[in-house]
Design an enzyme around this catalytic site. Structure first.
Site, PDB file in Angstrom:
ATOM      1  N   HIS A 146      23.446  -0.938  11.680  1.00 35.83           N
ATOM      2  CA  HIS A 146      22.439  -0.202  10.909  1.00 35.83           C
ATOM      3  C   HIS A 146      21.376   0.375  11.836  1.00 35.83           C
ATOM      4  CE1 HIS A 146      19.444  -3.537  10.929  1.00 35.83           C
ATOM      5  NE2 HIS A 146      20.459  -4.367  10.694  1.00 35.83           N
ATOM      6  N   ASP A 175      18.197   1.263  10.707  1.00 32.35           N
ATOM      7  CA  ASP A 175      16.825   0.947  10.286  1.00 32.35           C
ATOM      8  C   ASP A 175      16.381  -0.376  10.898  1.00 32.35           C
ATOM      9  OD1 ASP A 175      18.882  -0.115   8.585  1.00 32.35           O
ATOM     10  OD2 ASP A 175      17.386  -0.737   7.120  1.00 32.35           O
ATOM     11  N   ASP A 178      17.944  -6.938  16.261  1.00 32.94           N
ATOM     12  CA  ASP A 178      18.421  -6.574  14.909  1.00 32.94           C
ATOM     13  C   ASP A 178      18.125  -5.120  14.612  1.00 32.94           C
ATOM     14  OD1 ASP A 178      19.264  -6.628  12.300  1.00 32.94           O
ATOM     15  OD2 ASP A 178      17.499  -7.645  11.546  1.00 32.94           O
ATOM     16  N   GLU A 200      19.942  -0.706   5.580  1.00 29.76           N
ATOM     17  CA  GLU A 200      20.515  -2.059   5.501  1.00 29.76           C
ATOM     18  C   GLU A 200      19.466  -3.096   5.155  1.00 29.76           C
ATOM     19  OE1 GLU A 200      21.808  -6.049   6.498  1.00 29.76           O
ATOM     20  OE2 GLU A 200      20.151  -4.999   7.444  1.00 29.76           O
ATOM     21  N   GLU A 201      18.276  -2.952   5.682  1.00 27.96           N
ATOM     22  CA  GLU A 201      17.271  -4.009   5.550  1.00 27.96           C
ATOM     23  C   GLU A 201      16.783  -4.203   4.116  1.00 27.96           C
ATOM     24  OE1 GLU A 201      16.727  -6.205   7.569  1.00 27.96           O
ATOM     25  OE2 GLU A 201      17.061  -5.457   9.601  1.00 27.96           O
ATOM     26  N   GLU A 241      25.815  -7.032  14.287  1.00 28.02           N
ATOM     27  CA  GLU A 241      24.556  -7.751  14.046  1.00 28.02           C
ATOM     28  C   GLU A 241      24.459  -8.887  15.065  1.00 28.02           C
ATOM     29  OE1 GLU A 241      22.064  -7.480  11.788  1.00 28.02           O
ATOM     30  OE2 GLU A 241      22.830  -6.415  10.028  1.00 28.02           O
ATOM     31  N   HIS A 260      13.657  -9.796  13.041  1.00 34.59           N
ATOM     32  CA  HIS A 260      12.395  -9.682  12.293  1.00 34.59           C
ATOM     33  C   HIS A 260      11.223 -10.424  12.951  1.00 34.59           C
ATOM     34  CE1 HIS A 260      14.939  -8.964   8.362  1.00 34.59           C
ATOM     35  NE2 HIS A 260      15.445  -8.379   9.423  1.00 34.59           N
TER      36      HIS A 260
HETATM   37 ZN    ZN Z   1      20.364  -6.497  10.788  1.00 35.60          ZN
END
Ligand code: ZN
Length: 389
Positions: free
Chosen positions: A74, A76, A108, A142-143, A168, A359
């Site tokens: 992803h 984002d 991520d 995705e998030e 991932e 994150h």
């Molecule tokens: Zn991710």
């Protein structure tokens, strides 16, 4: 002979991290990748998300015909949180003296995304793919909802895919099954009235309180357990309603988060919520609506396939240790991409970065791990396809 030096490979990651695709602007990342691919004679296609100006997926392929391996990441990233807590500029890739590359999305999962893109370029340039197709799918959104992955699924990009790798962060291990997730908004509608004459209104809070109470009681009876994924979870996490102490509230709502497993999946949760809604309607005359606004299925595979075996044996060799082959409580775009696949499907979540870095403040990936994954993908993808039957 590689076409991109290690320095160039880190530069690509650094460029992508500078694009601040925080829950939007994936289109800018897609344009960057499209330009990069173009330099190495790889065609790609941008698929815009409905009604979104800055959000899009990108699909590129090398090789042709069957079998098809899908590789996906992803574009984002999540917000930085409190930037005062960062020791680095989140949008400028910075190497520290321990070989860690810091930046939002370093783990991520812009390192995984960049590693896949670079491997595609190297495989094409080296001409090592004799059979089949590698389909690179970079996704938006995705998030939050995985709507980019949902679009790829709905447009048929997964129909002919025989194996899927999502890059991932997997802590140098390999994940082949993961929980699903679900967010449901429950809204109760009433009629406002002055609290001195409540009989003229209908209090929206009471049916919602009953709803939560009945739901918890019913859910407590659920007794399911998966050896790999553990138990499902359900929690009311937000509650709102009413605005003035002397007014009968006409509205209240509660938000619920669920983590699902195949034996108690998203459909079962939705059915449970609907059952409680009917019960409240009959008993209290309440007007409850159910909105499952995030709905990502659990991904379950049996792990018994050649793609996983090869990923594991190469990983053991490249990282010089016995990699864990395991399950995860995190969710990925595979929830949508694998909607029509069964448990024999070859799926691996396998990419640079530690799962716990996602994150986080000062998020990082080890430069070594990033570069090793690139070389691993360059070998894994053609080797799997060339020997597949
Ligand atoms: Zn991710």
């Amino acid at each position: 002979m590689s076409v991109l030096s290690n320095e160039a490979r880190v530069k690509i990651l650094s460029d992508i991290i500078e694009i601040q695709s925080v829950n939007e602007k994936e289109l800018d990342v897609a344009h960057y990748l499209q330009q990069l691919f173009k330099q190495y004679d790889i065609q790609s296609e941008i698929l815009k998300l409905d009604g979104e100006d800055s959000r899009a997926n990108l699909v590129a392929e090398v090789g042709n015909g069957k079998p098809v391996v899908g590789v996906s990441g992803h574009m984002d990233v999540v917000t930085t949180g409190d930037t005062d807590q960062w020791h680095y500029n989140p949008f400028k890739l910075t190497e520290d003296n321990e070989g860690k590359l810091h930046g939002r999305g370093s783990a991520d999962m812009k390192s995984g995304l960049a590693a896949l893109a670079i491997s595609l370029i190297e495989i094409k340039a080296a001409g090592t793919l004799n059979k089949g197709t590698i389909r690179f799918m970079a996704t938006a959104g995705e998030e939050v909802t995985s709507n980019g992955a949902a679009l790829l699924h709905d447009k048929g990009y997964m129909d002919d895919v025989d194996a899927l790798l999502i890059a991932e962060p997997s802590q140098d291990g390999i994940v082949y099954t993961h929980k699903g997730t679900m967010d449901i908004r429950v809204t109760s509608k009433g009629k406002s009235a002055h609290s001195s004459m409540p009989e003229l209104g209908f209090n929206a809070i009471n049916p919602l309180v009953d709803f939560i109470h009945y739901l918890n009681a019913e859910y407590n009876k659920v007794d399911v357990h998966s050896e790999l994924l553990g138990t499902p979870t359900m929690n009311a996490t937000v509650i709102n309603g009413g605005d003035q102490v002397n007014s009968i509230p006409e509205f209240s709502e509660a938000l619920f988060n669920m983590r699902t497993i195949p034996d108690f999946d998203n459909t079962k949760f939705e059915a449970l919520f609907n059952q409680i809604k009917d019960k409240v309607a009959t008993e209290d005359n309440g007007e409850i609506t159910i909105d499952p606004y995030v709905n990502r299925n659990p991904v379950y595979t049996n792990g018994n396939n050649d793609f996983l075996k090869l990923a594991k044996s190469l990983g053991d060799e490249y990282f010089n240790r016995d990699l864990d082959v395991t399950s995860s409580t995190a969710t990925t775009d595979a929830s949508y991409l694998m909607k029509d696949k069964d448990e024999s499907f070859a799926f691996v979540m396998y990419g640079p970065g530690e799962t716990g870095q996602a994150h986080q403040v000062d998020e990082y990936v080890y430069k070594d791990t990033y570069l090793t994954f690139i070389n691993l993908y360059i070998q894994l993808l053609p080797q799997y396809l060339n020997s597949a039957n």
